[in-house]
Design an enzyme around this catalytic site. Structure first.
Site, PDB file in Angstrom:
ATOM      1  CD  GLU A  92      -0.620  -1.575  -4.252  1.00  0.00           C
ATOM      2  OE1 GLU A  92       0.209  -0.793  -4.719  1.00  0.00           O
ATOM      3  OE2 GLU A  92      -1.254  -1.336  -3.212  1.00  0.00           O
ATOM      4  CG  MET A 142      -3.958  -3.610   0.290  1.00  0.00           C
ATOM      5  SD  MET A 142      -2.817  -2.825  -0.868  1.00  0.00           S
ATOM      6  CE  MET A 142      -3.968  -2.023  -1.968  1.00  0.00           C
ATOM      7  CD  GLU A 143      -2.910   1.411  -0.976  1.00  0.00           C
ATOM      8  OE1 GLU A 143      -2.531   1.752  -2.108  1.00  0.00           O
ATOM      9  OE2 GLU A 143      -2.238   0.700  -0.217  1.00  0.00           O
ATOM     10  CD  GLU A 173      -1.169   1.105   4.076  1.00  0.00           C
ATOM     11  OE1 GLU A 173      -1.783   1.279   2.998  1.00  0.00           O
ATOM     12  OE2 GLU A 173       0.034   0.802   4.118  1.00  0.00           O
ATOM     13  CD  GLU A 230       2.404   2.942  -2.000  1.00  0.00           C
ATOM     14  OE1 GLU A 230       2.633   3.457  -0.894  1.00  0.00           O
ATOM     15  OE2 GLU A 230       1.448   2.156  -2.182  1.00  0.00           O
TER      16      GLU A 230
END
Length: 895
Positions: free
Chosen positions: A124, A266-267, A301, A323
């Site tokens: 991302e 980061m998810e 996350e 977000e």
């Protein structure tokens, strides 16, 4: 040669991708020097015959291209610096792309890169294009099957998204793991990890009775520090099921800690990659604040698993869709965890601590952004580099916009709206409008004749609205009228428009209460209900509400629980603020009143200059009353008795006066320390005596430590004679919270020889722990006497590396962004410019964040204003400026 300016991408130019991509198969031959990637992509035309198939790529070497089994020659496709274009005639076809990337050379930490002896990915927003040629955009969703092959001794663990379906040994000491993700996802959620790790795991049973394996991976030797992270992950899974009915949808969920990482975490679907700072913790190396940060980021996350992964963004203009919503959810999770096990006012107070911290972050980071050249709506209208729009506006203000919808709908209504959102859009890439429409369906049903059309303007408008309050009390009729007026000044590029464009009113939920002169809450009748707090819905430029049976001129408690991200303008005497600070039943508004009283005192001291201004006795008496109040929790008391930070105060000066803000904060802290010394001593000794022998990060214990360390700081600020307490606490500390609290006090208020001795002791104790050494660097970067010479000396230390984002943030960012005295001089500005350019060649994304330090240069007084402008121009003239940094600097210099 100067880098060309990146093209401007606008939201209204969005067009759907002309091809669908149902299935992706990736085969990696992993090697740090050069990794070969074979991507097999099954496409279906979604647009018109003749539509070009455009794939994104960056820093890749194309080895071969095969269409439906036929190798293509170079004249059958177009290869440019960042695109690969074909014109397939088939409606359905398979494209096989073999390419080469070089992880060891990838200092940007985007795409596939090396950290230590391990391989990680970060995709991302647009990192997947550094791995293979691909339609690297969030609205192209596919199912992935991934084959990972590598040397087994070097990379014994091979991880990717989803479920492990097979693994086997290969010839020549290599092995293979095959992963399959059952869910559609865009390329930005792809993840790969290869290396040697310790693993801590836990099997959890969901409410439906299904078992799921939770795993946390970290470097060898650090596994003992992952217990808290795994506990936070398990609590996140349970909380999301209980609060929002959202269950874990995979057989396993993995978290992996990385030493080198551009962001917090980061998810990636089922395989979250984390900065190690948000995974590793024990009492000797992590502070209470670090424990809470780990809890919040782990939660954030994981919550993306639904709000971001199952339903994702159609395009990057919709970034706040995932977000802002997920920040709201992690804030609520953290607040619930703080209040867990508490009841009544203690639980309310615990949740208020979280709300206070979140609003403080908003005001320090986002309000200045709204006042500067980078101001943008939570859904931007245009960008050049999307990496520059991972901002406080998108995240923190975005969360406040979601919170306002929660406030307007109530807990049950918001839950119904979220359920409707998933019912409509599960498995899709959608827009912010789609989210509001789901919420509006519930709001309109519960409020006949009303909708959220005016509310949608929050997504379009930049700037921080101001709400002016007028109160009128009629003694004869015993009624009180409240008039609210809203306005929002031009922000960002809007300031360049002549004439300025008038902004229409927003939908602002404004919560208020009224207090009597004795501090008692007054009952208010509103919409057929009687309550201590009413929610007014301001949807026009000006509206008035009248309340009956108000027997005396009331003291208003405004914007309770910070019900909207606005600035309130209301001319009230200091005595009213003191009354609210001591008696308001809304804990946020009570804190806010004390904050405003402190800000007024500080601003007087800024105006007085070097001449020592006296401290208002009313202010001292208010602080004394709060310090002696046994009916509020220690954690809340620690927030209430903390002065605004230098950066907060700076935003209230006009023009911005950094040195004046520093001087005033130190003067007032010293005055409070001296005049209330006996009470600070009593508080310190009391909390010291209550501390248990065993460390626990629970909220009650952490609150006692916070109050104890605050008292120590005030005592040290008030007189050097209390240095003994700080030394005893530092050298005898049984946890990092107390050790850092004492060391920070020594750094700010003790003699140079004592500071040096403590720093050397700290270094000798913790030099082998990278995360603790980040604290060591940060303390020195923010010390009152830190200079550019100090920074350059520390940059030569063997433990410093500019290539590691955590270390750069610990030293360079802390000095440039949080040491107002050290940075605001000609030498400081030159130092900032040097570091932006050094990072520019290594990691443009991190460099761009440092470039934001002087966004608001035009609001400063001289000579700072001219000095910052010269430094910005120096950076702008660099011949090889990255697009990330170029966009930031050019926008800053336009205004």
């Amino acid at each position: 040669m100067r880098t060309e300016t990146a093209p401007t991408i606008t939201r209204l130019d969005y067009k759907p991708y002309p091809y669908r991509l149902p299935a992706v198969e990736l085969l990696f031959d992993l090697d740090p020097a050069q990794t070969t990637v074979r991507a097999t992509l099954q496409f279906e035309r979604a647009g018109s015959q003749g539509d070009a198939l455009i794939l994104n790529g960056e820093d890749l070497e194309l080895l071969s291209l095969v269409l439906d089994g036929k190798p293509l020659s170079s004249d059958e496709y177009e290869l440019a610096d960042s695109t690969l274009t074909l014109y397939p005639e088939q409606a359905r076809f398979t494209l096989e792309i073999t390419s080469l990337c070089r992880p060891a050379d990838n200092s940007s930490l985007m795409g596939l890169y090396v950290s230590g002896d391990q391989l990680f990915t970060q995709c991302e927003a647009e990192g997947f294009r550094r791995i293979t040629w691909f339609p690297d955009r969030p609205d192209v969703m596919a199912r992935y099957r991934v084959h990972l092959r590598a040397d087994k001794k070097r990379y014994p663990l091979l991880l990717s998204n989803g479920n492990l379906v097979a693994q086997q040994d290969l010839s020549e000491g290599r092995h293979e793991a095959i992963w399959e993700d059952p869910h559609l996802k865009p390329s930005y959620l792809f993840a790969l990890v290869a290396g040697d790790f310790e693993c801590r795991e836990h099997t959890l049973t969901t409410r439906s009775g299904r078992s799921a394996l939770l795993q946390v991976y970290s470097d060898r030797g650090s596994g003992a520090k992952t217990a808290w992270a795994l506990d936070c992950l398990a609590r996140s899974v349970r909380w999301d099921e209980q609060r929002f009915g959202l269950a874990l949808d995979l057989d396993r969920f993995m978290v992996v800690a990385a030493r080198d990482f551009n962001m917090g975490a980061m998810e990636n679907k089922g395989l979250n990659i984390f900065n190690s700072a948000y995974v590793l913790a024990d009492k000797d190396t992590a502070t209470d604040a670090a424990y809470r940060a780990i809890e919040a980021v782990i939660g954030h996350e994981y919550f993306h698993n639904w709000t971001g992964n199952r339903v994702t963004c159609r395009d990057w203009f919709q970034l706040s869709l995932k977000e802002g919503l997920t920040v709201f959810r992690d804030q609520e999770f953290s607040a619930d965890m703080l209040a867990q096990g508490l009841e009544g006012t203690e639980a309310v107070s615990a949740r208020a601590v979280k709300r206070i911290d979140d609003v403080t972050t908003l005001r320090i980071a986002q309000f200045p952004e709204d006042a500067g050249p980078m101001a943008h709506p939570i859904r931007p209208e245009s960008y050049q580099e999307i990496g520059n729009f991972y901002t406080a506006t998108v995240y923190e203000k975005g969360a406040e916009v979601v919170r306002m919808q929660h406030t307007l709908l109530g807990e049950a209504g918001f839950r119904a709206g979220l359920d409707e959102y998933f019912r409509r859009h599960d498995g899709q890439a959608v827009t912010c409008d789609d989210f509001v429409s789901a919420m509006e369906s519930v709001y309109s049903q519960r409020n006949p004749g009303k909708d959220l059309q005016v509310f949608r303007r929050w997504y379009n408008q930049a700037g921080t609205p101001r709400v002016t309050v007028t109160l009128s009390w009629n003694q004869a009729t015993q009624t009180c009228s409240i008039t609210l007026r809203q306005r929002c000044a031009p922000a960002g590029i809007e300031k360049l428009q002549d004439p300025p464009v008038a902004k229409p009113p927003l939908h602002i939920p404004f919560a208020l209460g009224l207090l009597g002169r004795d501090g008692r809450s007054l009952a208010l009748s509103h919409e057929g209900k009687s309550a201590e707090t009413v929610l007014l819905e301001l949807t026009e430029a000006q509206q008035t509400w009248t309340f009956e049976n108000i027997p005396e001129a009331p003291v208003p408690s405004l914007l309770r629980n910070f019900s909207a991200p606005v600035m309130v303008e209301f001319d009230r005497p200091d005595a009213d603020l003191a009354l609210l600070a001591q008696h308001d039943t809304d804990p946020f508004a009570r804190w806010e009143a004390g904050r405003e009283l402190a800000s007024r005192q500080l601003l007087k001291m800024v105006s007085a200059g070097a001449s020592q201004s006296t401290v208002d006795p009313l202010f001292i008496d208010t602080w004394r009353s709060l310090l002696q109040d046994d009916n509020i929790t220690d954690a809340y008391k620690a927030r209430v008795l903390s002065l605004p930070s230098e950066k907060e105060l700076l935003e209230k000066t006009e023009p911005l006066d950094p040195l004046g803000a520093v001087r005033a904060c130190r003067e007032l802290r010293g005055a409070l320390g001296k005049q209330l010394a006996p009470l600070w001593q009593k508080t310190y000794q009391s909390t010291l005596a209550q501390a248990g022998s065993e460390y626990s990060p629970d909220p009650v214990s952490a609150g006692k430590r916070a109050l104890k360390n605050l008292a120590l700081s005030y005592l040290m600020a008030g007189g050097a004679e209390f240095g003994r307490l700080a030394r005893e606490q530092y050298y005898g500390a049984g946890n990092m919270t107390d050790r850092m609290g004492a060391l920070s006090a020594l750094m700010h208020y003790s003699a140079e020889s004592e500071r040096a001795a403590a720093l050397e002791h700290f270094y000798q104790q913790w030099q082998q722990d990278p995360l603790v050494m980040d604290k060591w660097f940060s303390l020195q970067a923010t010390a009152p006497d830190a200079t550019v010479e100090t920074m350059r000396s520390l940059m030569l230390h063997p433990a410093f590396s500019l290539r590691n984002p955590n270390r750069a943030r610990a030293l360079i960012f802390q000095f440039c962004m949080n040491n107002l005295q050290g940075i605001h001089n000609v030498q400081g500005y030159d130092f900032w410019a040097d570091q932006v350019l050094a990072l520019n060649s290594l990691n443009p994304e991190v460099a761009a964040r440092l470039a934001r330090a002087f966004d608001n240069w035009a609001r400063f007084a001289e000579p700072q204003r001219s000095g910052m402008r010269a430094a910005l121009e120096q950076v702008q003239q660099h011949p090889e400026l990255s697009r990330n940094v170029a966009e930031i600097i050019s926008k800053a210099l336009k205004i």
